[in-house]
Every structure is written in structure tokens, then in C-alpha cells.
Design a protein around this motif. Sequence first.
Motif, PDB file in Angstrom:
ATOM      1  N   THR A   1      34.205 -70.303 -32.826  1.00  0.00           N
ATOM      2  CA  THR A   1      35.475 -70.267 -33.553  1.00  0.00           C
ATOM      3  C   THR A   1      36.034 -71.678 -33.705  1.00  0.00           C
TER       4      THR A   1
ATOM      5  N   GLU B   1      35.154 -69.939 -25.670  1.00  0.00           N
ATOM      6  CA  GLU B   1      35.270 -70.144 -27.108  1.00  0.00           C
ATOM      7  C   GLU B   1      34.836 -71.569 -27.429  1.00  0.00           C
TER       8      GLU B   1
ATOM      9  N   GLY C   1      38.934 -63.703 -38.914  1.00  0.00           N
ATOM     10  CA  GLY C   1      38.794 -63.771 -37.470  1.00  0.00           C
ATOM     11  C   GLY C   1      38.515 -62.398 -36.892  1.00  0.00           C
TER      12      GLY C   1
END
Length: 250
Positions: free
Chosen positions: A88, A130, A117
Motif C-alpha cells: 500500500t 504494510e 483500497g
Amino acid sequence: MRIDVLTLFPEMLAGPFDHSIIGRARAAGVLEIAIHNPRDYTADKHHIVDDYAYGGGPGMVMKPEPFFDCIDAVRAMAEPPGRVVLLTPQGRLLNHQVVAELAREPRLIVVCGHYEGVDERVREFLVDDEISIGDYVLSGGEPAAIVLVDTVARHQPGVLGSEASLEEESHAQGLLEYPQYTRPAEYRGMAVPDILLSGHHAEIAKWRRRQSILRTARRRPDLLAHADLTPAERRLIEEADAADVDDDPA
Ligand code: 4G0
């Protein structure tokens, strides 16, 4: 090491994982890769994986159920459970150190997101880590997954030609690489530096070290903060700054 990749577009990953470094790591048996499609873990007739955002707004959000169910099934396929990594733009930036850390894991489960997302509950309760490959937005996490898997594969023992090559490489040392040349010694009037043809190995090593340092100072001065340089090498940078020596166009 085993890496499971979750993607709604498995065709985007098949080719890259069969060639070059990743293909070699798989062939050597030091890396096992399995690709899974969360869409295969939907129970409804239309295999729906996205939905409108609560509260309104543009774009679709990936539903939580296909991810939870897919990861439950994937976890049951092998041991250990594996760290779940979401790619991400909001993750910690991937660099040499982060790659080395991830490469030590026995198993990773890599999640590729799409649309605007994924449902926040996936991030909060399913994802352990992440990661972002850089400060830009991709249409989906797949190109980032290829980058992550490639870099991690290079760190598996036996994947590169020799164990030494990883340590000598750019970024392991905190310095950029020196210029490389091969034959011919002169091409269209462009000559290879004499020192490289001299056969003086100690002088060649000195020249290369100097090139690495000056190139790093010029292009990526931020890297010098963590580079292991002698006081003489630090002075070399100051002198070069003053004299503007170095024919690097960058
Ligand atoms: C999750 C990674 C996934 C959230 C993925 C987008 C860039 C990177 C995606 C979003 C990606 C990166 C919130 C836009 C898919 N883009 N830099 N796109 N949002 O590593």
C-alpha cells in the motif's frame, strides 16, 4: 522460504515469477511461491469482491470476507502461519534493510490491493505489516508484489552467483555502485578508463571505491549519513565538492 500472494489478477504475476532471479530461486528450491485469488473464496453467485464505500464517495472498496476466507484457507496449506504483508502507498518504505528483515521470515503472505483500497478491518485485524515500494500510486499492488518478491528472492542463500555478490552490491554498503565497462576498450571514440586496463588490482579497487563514494555524494547524499567511510574518504568528498571533480552528468 514460502511466499503466498493474494491477487484478483493472477495473470499479472505468473510470467514474472517464472523468470530471472525469482525463477532461479524457485528452481533452486530456496523459494516457493503460490498465487491465490480471493475471488475463488467468495460464496455468492457473482463472486463479488468489491462494494461501495460506507459514507459515500467515489470508487469501490474491497470487501473483507474474500480476504479473511482466502487467508484462512492459505494458512491451512502450510506451516508456519506467515506474516501478512499488505502492499500500500501508506506502508513503510521498502529499502535494503526492510528487504533483509522480510527475507529472514520463513513465510510471507503478500496481499495486493486494488480500487480505492481495502476494507479497514482487513488492514487492522488481518495485516501484520504494510509496505510501500515508493511514493506513488499504482493501479494495483501487483507490480509492488513483483518488486517485493524479487528483492526478497535475491537475499535467499544460493540465489545469486556467489554469497559475496549481495554484500558488494549497491545499498548493502550504503554506497552506489562504481561504473562498469566491458570490451571494446574504445568505442566510437569513447575510451575505457586506463586504470581498468592496467592490471593493477589494488589501484583498480581504490579507483572503484572512489567512484562509488563520489557518485553517492553527487546523486544520493542522503545515503552518506549511514555509509561506513574513513575520515580520509569524508575529506575526499569535501575536496570534490569544492573542485567539482567528477564527470558524472547527474
Ligand atoms: C491499497 C502499493 C492498495 C491501498 C499499492 C492502493 C502503490 C503501492 C492500493 C491503496 C498501490 C506502493 C489507499 C490508494 C493499490 N499503489 N507505492 N495500489 N490506496 O507500494
